[in-house]
Design an enzyme around this catalytic site. Structure first.
Site, PDB file in Angstrom:
ATOM      1  N   LYS A 143      45.721  39.205  23.228  1.00 13.81           N
ATOM      2  CA  LYS A 143      44.655  39.545  22.287  1.00 13.81           C
ATOM      3  C   LYS A 143      45.107  39.627  20.830  1.00 13.81           C
ATOM      4  CE  LYS A 143      40.847  40.916  25.034  1.00 13.81           C
ATOM      5  NZ  LYS A 143      41.378  41.197  26.386  1.00 13.81           N
TER       6      LYS A 143
ATOM      7  N   SER B  52      47.783  36.814  31.423  1.00 13.11           N
ATOM      8  CA  SER B  52      47.222  37.253  30.154  1.00 13.11           C
ATOM      9  C   SER B  52      47.708  38.602  29.660  1.00 13.11           C
ATOM     10  CB  SER B  52      45.695  37.273  30.263  1.00 13.11           C
ATOM     11  OG  SER B  52      45.304  38.028  31.407  1.00 13.11           O
TER      12      SER B  52
HETATM   13  C1  PLP Z   1      40.778  40.779  27.465  1.00 16.94           C
HETATM   14  C2  PLP Z   1      41.605  40.340  28.594  1.00 16.94           C
HETATM   15  C3  PLP Z   1      41.205  39.287  29.441  1.00 16.94           C
HETATM   16  C4  PLP Z   1      39.864  38.608  29.338  1.00 16.94           C
HETATM   17  O1  PLP Z   1      39.650  38.012  28.088  1.00 16.94           O
HETATM   18  P1  PLP Z   1      38.189  37.607  27.631  1.00 16.94           P
HETATM   19  O2  PLP Z   1      38.368  36.886  26.362  1.00 16.94           O
HETATM   20  O3  PLP Z   1      37.394  38.861  27.484  1.00 16.94           O
HETATM   21  O4  PLP Z   1      37.600  36.763  28.729  1.00 16.94           O
HETATM   22  C5  PLP Z   1      42.083  38.893  30.426  1.00 16.94           C
HETATM   23  N1  PLP Z   1      43.270  39.482  30.603  1.00 16.94           N
HETATM   24  C6  PLP Z   1      43.693  40.490  29.817  1.00 16.94           C
HETATM   25  C7  PLP Z   1      45.017  41.093  30.086  1.00 16.94           C
HETATM   26  C8  PLP Z   1      42.877  40.955  28.789  1.00 16.94           C
HETATM   27  O5  PLP Z   1      43.300  41.960  28.029  1.00 16.94           O
END
Ligand code: PLP
Length: 344
Positions: free
Chosen positions: A69, A322
């Site tokens: 993010k 992510s």
């Molecule tokens: C925010 C987040 C997501 C999902 O992202 P979006 O853009 O809301 O679809 C996935 N994995 C992690 C670790 C996140 O923090």
């Protein structure tokens, strides 16, 4: 999302009317290079053996604050005109990772940050926010209510709202991952992407379909409370109650007034699959035991999609991992072979 919509010969025409284009992603990459990490893709021999094709893990869990993010947050803040030091401040609402990213990036850039979070956010994530020098406001029953508080602050203080996903520059920032994937693993045929509000998926799909329309882009959500999946099925954004999940970072709605991520996901994404809680837990354990890799539930759903066969890959694949921000007691339970703590 009929597959014929993404034929290579159609893609140029189809992408022009979408809110985010490849140019946005390329410009975001220029702006954010000094704030974010170009994360590695590491090969997973264990997963490759399991699916019969080479699998790479794109380790966004290694970003500062433990999730991708920071890319969207930096892209959005640095898109403001004028000197960044002249900004009145930034505000956001977040289930945790986005708030941490905004606070971190703001501090890096010398800007004040306020983060609004709902009552359901785990204590560890609130504490981590407070450690980042930002003002934290806890309150509201849902992500949507927290976002309402953030919007009020925009009016009161003239601060800049950094939306967690439904924003052109945020999506462009997350899309820089797609550029890196194509560069680092050019033989990939399928990219698996965790999906909540869709900023990550919309950005990656924008970058990949504009450069390599032959590569399949798949969204992965938890089974319960998968609002984007329900919205795609309904043909318009819908609302759903939040439920408890190991993938707490995937909780929250997409916004009934969604104008950026929903149209992009609907048009560019090939498929969305849903993963059961126990399979998320197993995927977190797999990452820990095979790679000594700490992933939160949301960060492990792509691995789960391959382990369960929910996504069948016919060639090399890339899994976007992510985020790393798993509660430490969950990690301890995983390390000792314990069962999913949310169902026992
Ligand atoms: C925010 C987040 C997501 C999902 O992202 P979006 O853009 O809301 O679809 C996935 N994995 C992690 C670790 C996140 O923090």
């Amino acid at each position: 999302m009929p597959p014929e919509q993404i034929r290579p010969e159609d893609s140029g025409e189809l992408t022009t009317h979408l809110p985010v284009a490849l140019d946005h992603v390329l410009a975001a990459r220029e702006r954010i290079t000094h704030v974010v990490v170009r994360t590695p893709i590491v090969p997973s021999s264990a997963l490759s053996e399991h699916v019969g094709a080479s699998v790479g893990l794109k380790l966004e869990s290694l970003q500062p604050t433990g999730s991708f993010k920071v890319r969207g947050a930096a892209a959005r803040i640095l898109a403001e005109p004028g000197e960044v030091a002249d900004l009145a401040g930034v505000v956001t609402a977040s289930t945790g990772n986005h708030g941490r990213a905004v606070a971190h990036v703001a501090r890096q850039l010398g800007v004040d940050a306020v983060v609004c979070v709902s009552d359901h956010v785990p204590a560890g994530k609130v504490a981590a926010l407070q450690a980042l020098d930002c003002e934290v406001r806890v309150g509201g029953d849902s992500q949507a209510e927290a976002l309402g508080v953030a919007a009020e602050l925009v009016d009161e203080r003239g601060v800049v709202l950094v939306h967690p996903f439904d924003d052109v520059e945020v999506v462009a920032g997350q899309g820089t991952i797609g550029l890196e994937v194509i560069d680092q693993q050019p033989d990939t045929t399928t990219v698996l992407v965790p999906l909540s509000g869709g900023g990550l998926l919309a950005g990656i799909a924008t970058a990949i379909k504009a450069t390599r329309p032959d590569v399949r882009v798949v969204g992965v959500s938890m089974r319960h409370g998968a609002v984007m999946a329900a919205s795609l099925e309904a043909g318009h954004p819908v609302d759903m109650p939040e439920s408890t999940s190991l993938a707490d970072s995937l909780q929250g709605g997409i916004g009934l007034d969604n104008g950026v991520t929903f149209p992009i996901v609907r048009e560019l994404v090939d498929e969305v699959v849903l993963i059961d809680e126990d399979d998320i837990w197993a995927a977190m354990g797999f990452a820990l035991s095979h790679h000594r890799l700490a992933l939160e539930g949301a960060g492990a759903v792509g691995i789960a999609a391959l382990l369960t066969g929910a996504v069948d890959v016919g060639g090399p694949a890339t899994v976007v991992c992510s985020g790393a921000n798993v509660e430490l007691d969950h990690l301890a339970t995983l390390a000792t072979g314990g069962a999913n703590p949310l169902t026992t």
